[in-house]
Design a protein around this motif. Structure first.
Motif, PDB file in Angstrom:
ATOM      1  N   TYR B 159       0.810  -1.214   0.000  1.00  0.00           N
ATOM      2  CA  TYR B 159       0.000   0.000   0.000  1.00  0.00           C
ATOM      3  C   TYR B 159       0.840   1.259   0.000  1.00  0.00           C
ATOM      4  O   TYR B 159       0.346   2.336  -0.317  1.00  0.00           O
ATOM      5  CB  TYR B 159      -0.981  -0.016   1.168  1.00  0.00           C
ATOM      6  CG  TYR B 159      -2.166  -0.873   0.854  1.00  0.00           C
ATOM      7  CD1 TYR B 159      -2.087  -2.256   0.947  1.00  0.00           C
ATOM      8  CD2 TYR B 159      -3.341  -0.322   0.387  1.00  0.00           C
ATOM      9  CE1 TYR B 159      -3.154  -3.055   0.616  1.00  0.00           C
ATOM     10  CE2 TYR B 159      -4.416  -1.109   0.055  1.00  0.00           C
ATOM     11  CZ  TYR B 159      -4.314  -2.473   0.178  1.00  0.00           C
ATOM     12  OH  TYR B 159      -5.376  -3.254  -0.170  1.00  0.00           O
ATOM     13  N   GLU B 160       2.123   1.116   0.363  1.00  0.00           N
ATOM     14  CA  GLU B 160       2.976   2.293   0.341  1.00  0.00           C
ATOM     15  C   GLU B 160       3.174   2.788  -1.084  1.00  0.00           C
ATOM     16  O   GLU B 160       3.286   3.990  -1.312  1.00  0.00           O
ATOM     17  CB  GLU B 160       4.330   1.947   0.941  1.00  0.00           C
ATOM     18  CG  GLU B 160       4.878   3.048   1.806  1.00  0.00           C
ATOM     19  CD  GLU B 160       5.901   2.488   2.735  1.00  0.00           C
ATOM     20  OE1 GLU B 160       5.585   2.358   3.915  1.00  0.00           O
ATOM     21  OE2 GLU B 160       6.987   2.136   2.264  1.00  0.00           O
ATOM     22  N   VAL B 161       3.186   1.836  -2.034  1.00  0.00           N
ATOM     23  CA  VAL B 161       3.344   2.227  -3.438  1.00  0.00           C
ATOM     24  C   VAL B 161       2.190   3.130  -3.849  1.00  0.00           C
ATOM     25  O   VAL B 161       2.380   4.221  -4.394  1.00  0.00           O
ATOM     26  CB  VAL B 161       3.412   0.977  -4.336  1.00  0.00           C
ATOM     27  CG1 VAL B 161       3.643   1.376  -5.761  1.00  0.00           C
ATOM     28  CG2 VAL B 161       4.496   0.043  -3.859  1.00  0.00           C
ATOM     29  N   GLY B 162       0.966   2.671  -3.536  1.00  0.00           N
ATOM     30  CA  GLY B 162      -0.199   3.468  -3.873  1.00  0.00           C
ATOM     31  C   GLY B 162      -0.214   4.796  -3.139  1.00  0.00           C
ATOM     32  O   GLY B 162      -0.588   5.834  -3.686  1.00  0.00           O
ATOM     33  N   TYR B 163       0.209   4.740  -1.883  1.00  0.00           N
ATOM     34  CA  TYR B 163       0.241   5.947  -1.041  1.00  0.00           C
ATOM     35  C   TYR B 163       1.139   7.009  -1.671  1.00  0.00           C
ATOM     36  O   TYR B 163       0.748   8.155  -1.842  1.00  0.00           O
ATOM     37  CB  TYR B 163       0.767   5.537   0.331  1.00  0.00           C
ATOM     38  CG  TYR B 163       0.779   6.592   1.407  1.00  0.00           C
ATOM     39  CD1 TYR B 163      -0.387   6.950   2.049  1.00  0.00           C
ATOM     40  CD2 TYR B 163       1.970   7.202   1.792  1.00  0.00           C
ATOM     41  CE1 TYR B 163      -0.377   7.893   3.047  1.00  0.00           C
ATOM     42  CE2 TYR B 163       1.986   8.147   2.794  1.00  0.00           C
ATOM     43  CZ  TYR B 163       0.815   8.494   3.419  1.00  0.00           C
ATOM     44  OH  TYR B 163       0.832   9.435   4.405  1.00  0.00           O
ATOM     45  N   GLY B 164       2.352   6.582  -2.043  1.00  0.00           N
ATOM     46  CA  GLY B 164       3.284   7.525  -2.662  1.00  0.00           C
ATOM     47  C   GLY B 164       2.763   8.058  -3.984  1.00  0.00           C
ATOM     48  O   GLY B 164       2.792   9.261  -4.242  1.00  0.00           O
ATOM     49  N   LEU B 165       2.207   7.146  -4.816  1.00  0.00           N
ATOM     50  CA  LEU B 165       1.729   7.569  -6.136  1.00  0.00           C
ATOM     51  C   LEU B 165       0.540   8.520  -6.021  1.00  0.00           C
ATOM     52  O   LEU B 165       0.397   9.438  -6.833  1.00  0.00           O
ATOM     53  CB  LEU B 165       1.345   6.345  -6.967  1.00  0.00           C
ATOM     54  CG  LEU B 165       2.504   5.577  -7.590  1.00  0.00           C
ATOM     55  CD1 LEU B 165       1.993   4.311  -8.254  1.00  0.00           C
ATOM     56  CD2 LEU B 165       3.220   6.440  -8.617  1.00  0.00           C
ATOM     57  N   SER B 166      -0.311   8.305  -5.010  1.00  0.00           N
ATOM     58  CA  SER B 166      -1.481   9.169  -4.886  1.00  0.00           C
ATOM     59  C   SER B 166      -1.060  10.596  -4.527  1.00  0.00           C
ATOM     60  O   SER B 166      -1.742  11.558  -4.876  1.00  0.00           O
ATOM     61  CB  SER B 166      -2.437   8.630  -3.826  1.00  0.00           C
ATOM     62  OG  SER B 166      -1.859   8.731  -2.549  1.00  0.00           O
ATOM     63  N   ILE B 167       0.067  10.724  -3.828  1.00  0.00           N
ATOM     64  CA  ILE B 167       0.545  12.060  -3.467  1.00  0.00           C
ATOM     65  C   ILE B 167       1.192  12.738  -4.674  1.00  0.00           C
ATOM     66  O   ILE B 167       1.140  13.964  -4.805  1.00  0.00           O
ATOM     67  CB  ILE B 167       1.531  11.963  -2.288  1.00  0.00           C
ATOM     68  CG1 ILE B 167       0.785  11.513  -1.039  1.00  0.00           C
ATOM     69  CG2 ILE B 167       2.203  13.293  -2.021  1.00  0.00           C
ATOM     70  CD1 ILE B 167       1.650  11.362   0.166  1.00  0.00           C
ATOM     71  N   LEU B 205      -6.794   8.311   0.674  1.00  0.00           N
ATOM     72  CA  LEU B 205      -7.590   7.916   1.841  1.00  0.00           C
ATOM     73  C   LEU B 205      -7.517   6.405   2.047  1.00  0.00           C
ATOM     74  O   LEU B 205      -7.252   5.925   3.153  1.00  0.00           O
ATOM     75  CB  LEU B 205      -9.037   8.357   1.605  1.00  0.00           C
ATOM     76  CG  LEU B 205      -9.896   8.579   2.829  1.00  0.00           C
ATOM     77  CD1 LEU B 205      -9.280   9.651   3.693  1.00  0.00           C
ATOM     78  CD2 LEU B 205     -11.289   8.982   2.401  1.00  0.00           C
ATOM     79  N   THR B 206      -7.711   5.652   0.961  1.00  0.00           N
ATOM     80  CA  THR B 206      -7.718   4.195   1.069  1.00  0.00           C
ATOM     81  C   THR B 206      -6.360   3.677   1.513  1.00  0.00           C
ATOM     82  O   THR B 206      -6.257   2.862   2.437  1.00  0.00           O
ATOM     83  CB  THR B 206      -8.075   3.572  -0.294  1.00  0.00           C
ATOM     84  OG1 THR B 206      -9.128   4.340  -0.865  1.00  0.00           O
ATOM     85  CG2 THR B 206      -8.502   2.151  -0.135  1.00  0.00           C
ATOM     86  N   CYS B 207      -5.304   4.169   0.851  1.00  0.00           N
ATOM     87  CA  CYS B 207      -3.972   3.680   1.189  1.00  0.00           C
ATOM     88  C   CYS B 207      -3.580   4.096   2.602  1.00  0.00           C
ATOM     89  O   CYS B 207      -2.890   3.356   3.306  1.00  0.00           O
ATOM     90  CB  CYS B 207      -2.947   4.217   0.200  1.00  0.00           C
ATOM     91  SG  CYS B 207      -3.169   3.549  -1.436  1.00  0.00           S
ATOM     92  N   ALA B 208      -4.026   5.270   3.017  1.00  0.00           N
ATOM     93  CA  ALA B 208      -3.683   5.731   4.357  1.00  0.00           C
ATOM     94  C   ALA B 208      -4.299   4.808   5.400  1.00  0.00           C
ATOM     95  O   ALA B 208      -3.672   4.493   6.414  1.00  0.00           O
ATOM     96  CB  ALA B 208      -4.161   7.157   4.564  1.00  0.00           C
ATOM     97  N   ILE B 209      -5.519   4.351   5.145  1.00  0.00           N
ATOM     98  CA  ILE B 209      -6.154   3.441   6.097  1.00  0.00           C
ATOM     99  C   ILE B 209      -5.356   2.145   6.175  1.00  0.00           C
ATOM    100  O   ILE B 209      -5.113   1.608   7.258  1.00  0.00           O
ATOM    101  CB  ILE B 209      -7.608   3.151   5.686  1.00  0.00           C
ATOM    102  CG1 ILE B 209      -8.420   4.442   5.720  1.00  0.00           C
ATOM    103  CG2 ILE B 209      -8.230   2.128   6.603  1.00  0.00           C
ATOM    104  CD1 ILE B 209      -9.735   4.338   5.017  1.00  0.00           C
TER     105      ILE B 209
END
Lengths: 195, 327
Positions: B159-167, B205-209
C-alpha cells in the motif's frame, strides 16, 4: 567545534559502525537492522551536504522498501543464524577476498590522500555545487541527460522481475506436477513475488 | 545560534505535547463515536462525559506489570514499540499548522521545520514505521505475532506504493514539495487540491487506512485469527506504546491529508490552528466511522485489491495528471 562538525562526526561514526556490525553478525535479522542504522546515518550525511532529495530517497527506497523486503524474506525463511557460514566456500575465495579488500583499501586510501594532499596544479577533491542533489538537478540528470540509460536500466529490472516470476512459476509447476492447474499456481507465485 | 536551538526545541516540545494529547483524546473520541454509532453511550464515569477516561487509561497501563516472555529476542523486542511510535511523531515536524506570527519582534513559522522536501520527508518516515511492527512480530517468538508481522510487512509494502503515487498527483499540480507552499496555494475552498485531484484523494484515503492498519485493513492485528497480532506478547506501557503509535499514525495521515487536499490551516474567522485541528479530526471521524461500519477484508482480497485495483488506478491518476499539467 560547531554543530555541523558534531553532527557529521556522530553520523559518520554511526554509519561505519553499522556497516562493520552488519558484516559481523551471525543473525541475519540483526545484520539487516545494522544496515538500516548505517543507511539512516548515511542519509543524515547527504542531508548535511544539502542533498536533501538524495537523503530522503535513500531512506524511502533503501531503508523503507528494500530492507523491509529483506526482512520479509528472512522472516519467511525463518533464518535464525544457526547456519554454518564457513562450510562450502571454495579455497579460491579465501585468497580473492583479501585481494579485493586490499584493492578497495588502496583505492580508498588514494582518494583520501589526494584529497588531503592535492598535487600542484590539480585542485584535489572539489566540494559539490550548492544545487547538488536537489530535486531539479537530479531530475535533469535522469530525465534529460541520461534518459536512455535510465530507461534501459528500468527495462533490465523489469526483465529480471518477469524472469524471476516465470522461473518460480515453472519450478512450482514441476514440483506439484499440476500442469492443468497452471493458473492457480501462477497467481500464487505472483502474490509471493509482490509480497 | 543559541536562539535557533531554543526556538526549535520549544516548537518541538509544543508539537510533541499537542500530538500526545491528541493521541490520548483520539482514543476517547474513538470510543465515544463508535459507542454512538452502535447505540451505546461509551465512557461516562471518569469526569464529565467521561472526559478524563484517557488519563485513567494511561494510569492503569503504567501500573500494570511489565511481562517479558522467555522466548523473546530481548533487544529487538524492547526497541520495537519505540520504532513504531517515533516515526509517527516525526511526521508532525514538517506539517504546518498556522500562518507565520510575530512574537517578541521575531518572525516565527508555525511549523516544526520548513523543509523544501517536506512531502518526501513524510514518505521517508512513514516507510520506516513498518519496522516497529515487523520487528515486534519477529522478536516475540510467537507464531501469532510472526503471522501479524509478516502480514503487516506485505501489506505495508503493497500500500505504500499506492500511497506515494497518490501524493504525486498533488505534487505535479502544485509543482512544489514544500508543505508550506502547498497550503499557501490553497487559499480558498475553490483552490483545494481535492477538486483538482479527486481520484488522488480517494486513493490517498484508502492507502492511508491500510498504512495505519485500521479496519477494514487491520490484517496485522485481526484478533479473531491472530489473538492480537504483532503485539500479542506485549503488556503494560510497551503495549500502550504500540497503541499510541497507531493513533499517532492516524493523526499523522489525517494531518497530511488535510494539508494536501483540504487547504491545511486555511479558513475564515477562526484562528488557523483551530481550522487545522478541525480538519484533522474530521479525518479521524471518518476513520472511526469506517471502523464501525465495515467488516474486515480477507487477506488475499486485501493484497489483490492493493495490487490489481489501487496500484493501476494510482498509475493512471499520475499519468493523466502529468499529461494535463504538460498541456
Amino acid at each position: 567545534m560547531n554543530l555541523d562538525t558534531i553532527i557529521f562526526a556522530i553520523s559518520a561514526v554511526v554509519a561505519v559502525f553499522g556497516a562493520v556490525m552488519m558484516i559481523g553478525q551471525r543473525n541475519p535479522v540483526a545484520s539487516v537492522l545494522y544496515l538500516i542504522v548505517s543507511l539512516v546515518a548515511q542519509a543524515v550525511l547527504y542531508i548535511q551536504l544539502g542533498a536533501l532529495f538524495l537523503g530522503a530517497v535513500l531512506i524511502i527506497v533503501y531503508a523503507g522498501a528494500i530492507m523491509v523486503l529483506f526482512l520479509f524474506v528472512i522472516m519467511l525463511l525463518n533464518l535464525r543464524g544457526r547456519e554454518d557460514l564457513g562450510a562450502g566456500s571454495p579455497p579460491v575465495s579465501k585468497v580473492t577476498k583479501f585481494v579485493v579488500a586490499g584493492l578497495f583499501v588502496l583505492e580508498l586510501g588514494f582518494v583520501v590522500w589526494s584529497g588531503v594532499f592535492p598535487e600542484a596544479g590539480s585542485t584535489g577533491i572539489q566540494s559539490a555545487a550548492s544545487e547538488f542533489g536537489s530535486v531539479e538537478v537530479v531530475a535533469e540528470l535522469i530525465f534529460m541527460k541520461y534518459l536512455y540509460p535510465f530507461e534501459l536500466a528500468s527495462v533490465l529490472l523489469l526483465a529480471a522481475i518477469v524472469g524471476a516470476v516465470v522461473m518460480a512459476g515453472r519450478a512450482a509447476v514441476t514440483e506439484t506436477d499440476e500442469s492443468d492447474d497452471d493458473d492457480a499456481v501462477k497467481e500464487q507465485t505472483v502474490d509471493e513475488v509482490h509480497g | 545560534m543559541l536562539e535557533i536551538v531554543l526556538i526549535s526545541s520549544l516548537k518541538v516540545m509544543v508539537i510533541m505535547a499537542a500530538v500526545l494529547t491528541g493521541c490520548a483524546y483520539a482514543t476517547y473520541m474513538e470510543r465515544k463515536v463508535v459507542a454512538r454509532l452502535q447505540h451505546r453511550v461509551g465512557p461516562t464515569y471518569a469526569g464529565p462525559y467521561g472526559l478524563l477516561q484517557p488519563i485513567a487509561d494511561a494510569v492503569k497501563l503504567i501500573f500494570k506489570e511489565d511481562i517479558v516472555p522467555n522466548r523473546v529476542e530481548r533487544i529487538t523486542w524492547g526497541l520495537a514499540p519505540l520504532v513504531s511510535f517515533v516515526p509517527a511523531l516525526l511526521t508532525f515536524i514538517v506539517v504546518p499548522f498556522g500562518a507565520d506570527i510575530e512574537l517578541f519582534g521575531r518572525q516565527i513559522k508555525m511549523v516544526g521545520s520548513d523543509l523544501n522536501i517536506g512531502i518526501l520527508f513524510i514518505l521517508a518516515v512513514t516507510s520506516l514505521g513498518v519496522y516497529g511492527i515487523v520487528l515486534a512480530g519477529w522478536s516475540s517468538g510467537s507464531k501469532y505475532s510472526l503471522m501479524g508481522g509478516i502480514r503487516s510487512s506485505a501489506q505495508m509494502i503493497s500500500y505504500e506504493v499506492g500511497y506515494g503515487l497518490s501524493i504525486i498527483g498533488v505534487i505535479l499540480v502544485a509543482n512544489t514539495l514544500s508543505l508550506r507552499e502547498l497550503v499557501e496555494q490553497q487559499a480558498s475552498v475553490g483552490d483545494w487540491f481535492i477538486w483538482r485531484q479527486p481520484l488522488g484523494f480517494i486513493l490517498y484515503l484508502t492507502c492511508a487506512i491500510a498504512e495505519t492498519n485500521r479496519l477494514p485493513f487491520d490484517m496485522p492485528e485481526a484478533e479473531s485469527e491472530l489473538v492480537g497480532g504483532y503485539h500479542t506478547e506485549y503488556s503494560s506501557m510497551r503495549f500502550a506504546m504500540f497503541f499510541m503509535g497507531e493513533y499517532a499514525n492516524m493523526l499523522a495521515v489525517s494531518a497530511v491529508g488535510a494539508t494536501l487536499f483540504f487547504g491545511g490551516w486555511q479558513g475564515p474567522y477562526l484562528p488557523p490552528v483551530v481550522w487545522f485541528i478541525l480538519k484533522v479530526f474530521l479525518f479521524m471521524f471518518f476513520y472511526i466511522w469506517l471502523r464501525a461500519t465495515f467488516p474486515r477484508f480477507r487477506y488475499d482480497q486485501l493484497m489483490a485489491f492493493g495490487w490489481k485495483v489501487l496500484f493501476p488506478l494510482a498509475l493512471l491518476n499520475t499519468m493523466v495528471t502529468a499529461a494535463l499539467v504538460m498541456l
